[in-house]
Design an enzyme around this catalytic site. Structure first.
Site, PDB file in Angstrom:
ATOM      1  N   ASP A  67      -1.677   6.861   7.780  1.00 64.06           N
ATOM      2  CA  ASP A  67      -2.668   6.085   8.643  1.00 64.06           C
ATOM      3  C   ASP A  67      -2.416   6.183  10.175  1.00 64.06           C
ATOM      4  O   ASP A  67      -1.327   6.686  10.336  1.00 64.06           O
ATOM      5  CB  ASP A  67      -2.590   4.540   8.185  1.00 64.06           C
ATOM      6  CG  ASP A  67      -1.514   3.955   7.809  1.00 64.06           C
ATOM      7  OD1 ASP A  67      -0.408   4.393   8.247  1.00 64.06           O
ATOM      8  OD2 ASP A  67      -1.293   2.909   7.183  1.00 64.06           O
ATOM      9  N   ASP A 136      -0.836  -8.903   2.590  1.00 59.90           N
ATOM     10  CA  ASP A 136      -2.128  -9.150   1.773  1.00 59.90           C
ATOM     11  C   ASP A 136      -2.230  -8.187   0.616  1.00 59.90           C
ATOM     12  O   ASP A 136      -3.362  -8.096   0.019  1.00 59.90           O
ATOM     13  CB  ASP A 136      -3.419  -8.949   2.728  1.00 59.90           C
ATOM     14  CG  ASP A 136      -3.622  -7.938   3.429  1.00 59.90           C
ATOM     15  OD1 ASP A 136      -2.568  -6.889   3.230  1.00 59.90           O
ATOM     16  OD2 ASP A 136      -4.546  -7.852   4.369  1.00 59.90           O
ATOM     17  N   HIS A 138      -1.958  -4.757   1.087  1.00 58.98           N
ATOM     18  CA  HIS A 138      -2.655  -3.668   1.408  1.00 58.98           C
ATOM     19  C   HIS A 138      -1.297  -2.498   1.324  1.00 58.98           C
ATOM     20  O   HIS A 138      -0.326  -2.637   1.601  1.00 58.98           O
ATOM     21  CB  HIS A 138      -3.094  -3.516   2.880  1.00 58.98           C
ATOM     22  CG  HIS A 138      -2.290  -3.769   4.112  1.00 58.98           C
ATOM     23  ND1 HIS A 138      -2.337  -4.777   4.983  1.00 58.98           N
ATOM     24  CD2 HIS A 138      -1.050  -2.916   4.378  1.00 58.98           C
ATOM     25  CE1 HIS A 138      -1.354  -4.517   5.809  1.00 58.98           C
ATOM     26  NE2 HIS A 138      -0.574  -3.566   5.455  1.00 58.98           N
ATOM     27  N   GLU A 143      -7.140  -2.328   2.913  1.00 60.01           N
ATOM     28  CA  GLU A 143      -7.374  -3.743   2.912  1.00 60.01           C
ATOM     29  C   GLU A 143      -7.916  -4.320   1.639  1.00 60.01           C
ATOM     30  O   GLU A 143      -8.601  -3.602   1.113  1.00 60.01           O
ATOM     31  CB  GLU A 143      -7.861  -4.126   4.147  1.00 60.01           C
ATOM     32  CG  GLU A 143      -7.031  -3.723   5.417  1.00 60.01           C
ATOM     33  CD  GLU A 143      -5.973  -4.793   5.788  1.00 60.01           C
ATOM     34  OE1 GLU A 143      -5.306  -5.601   4.948  1.00 60.01           O
ATOM     35  OE2 GLU A 143      -5.888  -4.980   6.932  1.00 60.01           O
TER      36      GLU A 143
HETATM   37  C1  F6R Z   1       2.051   1.897   7.669  1.00 56.91           C
HETATM   38  C2  F6R Z   1       1.447   1.258   6.270  1.00 56.91           C
HETATM   39  C3  F6R Z   1       1.457  -0.101   6.007  1.00 56.91           C
HETATM   40  C4  F6R Z   1       2.616  -0.517   5.958  1.00 56.91           C
HETATM   41  C5  F6R Z   1       2.653  -2.256   5.689  1.00 56.91           C
HETATM   42  C6  F6R Z   1       4.005  -2.932   5.704  1.00 56.91           C
HETATM   43  O1  F6R Z   1       1.873   3.343   7.541  1.00 56.91           O
HETATM   44  O2  F6R Z   1       0.648   2.027   5.707  1.00 56.91           O
HETATM   45  O3  F6R Z   1       0.699  -0.160   4.867  1.00 56.91           O
HETATM   46  O4  F6R Z   1       3.501  -0.169   4.955  1.00 56.91           O
HETATM   47  O5  F6R Z   1       1.826  -2.849   6.701  1.00 56.91           O
HETATM   48  O6  F6R Z   1       4.662  -2.710   6.946  1.00 56.91           O
HETATM   49  P1  F6R Z   1       5.905  -3.272   7.261  1.00 56.91           P
HETATM   50  O7  F6R Z   1       6.968  -2.319   6.617  1.00 56.91           O
HETATM   51  O8  F6R Z   1       5.964  -3.341   8.819  1.00 56.91           O
HETATM   52  O9  F6R Z   1       6.209  -4.704   6.572  1.00 56.91           O
END
Ligand code: F6R
Length: 236
Positions: A67, A136, A138, A143
């Protein structure tokens, strides 16, 4: 699914790095699906260390990231392109021209999404997809929704995601409200999936995602239907 619990971020990172290294050794010309965020930083460092010791060669590999924020240039310090350069690409011999991150500044974002999926398809799909998980549920920036979205798409970030990601910006107002994310299609078609998570705050969502109902309200729950998923969780 393999659900592995370890007792430190370091162990989670080392184990994840070993699985990625195994993929590279098994198939040097592999396609690695990569993630940003705090979860994979330690794994990337372990991969850099292995590369520096001469144990790991990225020269034939390709990477596709999950992303990117809409509106942030790749040079912006909080862009995911910049994160990947700083935390991995600048320190290993993965050719930069074979590192793909969606372009959040594309004039035509719909087209960028279509082309991103076409690129993944032309690469033959993803061999190993590394994922984190949001509070959440994702994955990438898929989402909670009333359906699973297959293609790469533009998404409006949920309040909890904006709040969680504000720690990387000077203020919450600066967090982009939209992102381009790989959809559930390319993720589910990856041949192997490796999801890493750490911290007590992630415990409930992991429980829901991997032991609860499969529902688009918890996007990661779809991974229960994937034939080759490894989850590594460290509570601390
Ligand atoms: C980032 C991504 C997100 C993160 C998720 C967890 O490329 O795809 O899905 O993996 O928000 O983020 P952290 O690791 O910072 O808790």
């Amino acid at each position: 699914m393999k659900f592995i619990t370890v007792d430190s971020y370091e162990k989670m990172s080392r184990m994840a790095a070993n699985l990625i290294a195994a993929q590279l050794l098994l198939k040097p010309a592999c396609v690695l699906g990569l993630a940003t965020g705090s979860s994979p930083v330690g794994a990337y460092q372990a991969l850099i260390d292995a590369h520096r010791r001469g144990e790991l060669d990225f020269s034939e590999a390709t990477s596709v990231n999950l992303d990117e924020y809409v509106g942030l240039d790749g040079a912006h310090p909080q862009s995911y392109r910049s994160f990947m350069n700083t935390n991995l690409f600048d320190h290993v011999n993965l050719p930069k021209e074979r590192t793909f991150v969606p372009d959040g500044r594309a004039a035509d974002l719909e087209r960028e999404c279509r082309e991103y999926d076409a690129r993944i398809a032309s690469l033959g799909g993803i061999d190993l997809q590394l994922l984190g998980i949001g509070l959440d549920g994702h994955i990438g920036f898929n989402e909670p929704d009333d359906r699973f979205l297959k293609p790469t798409h533009v998404v409006r970030l949920h309040e909890s995601t904006i709040r969680a990601n504000a720690r990387f910006f000077d203020s919450e107002d600066e967090v982009p409200r939209q992102a381009v994310t790989m959809g559930m299609g390319a993720i589910m078609q990856a041949r192997k999936i490796l999801l890493i998570a750490n911290g007590a705050a992630k415990k409930d969502i992991l429980q829901k995602a991997f032991f609860g109902d499969v529902t688009p309200q918890v996007p990661a729950s779809l991974l229960q239907l994937h034939p080759d998923v490894t989850v590594i969780y460290s509570e601390v």
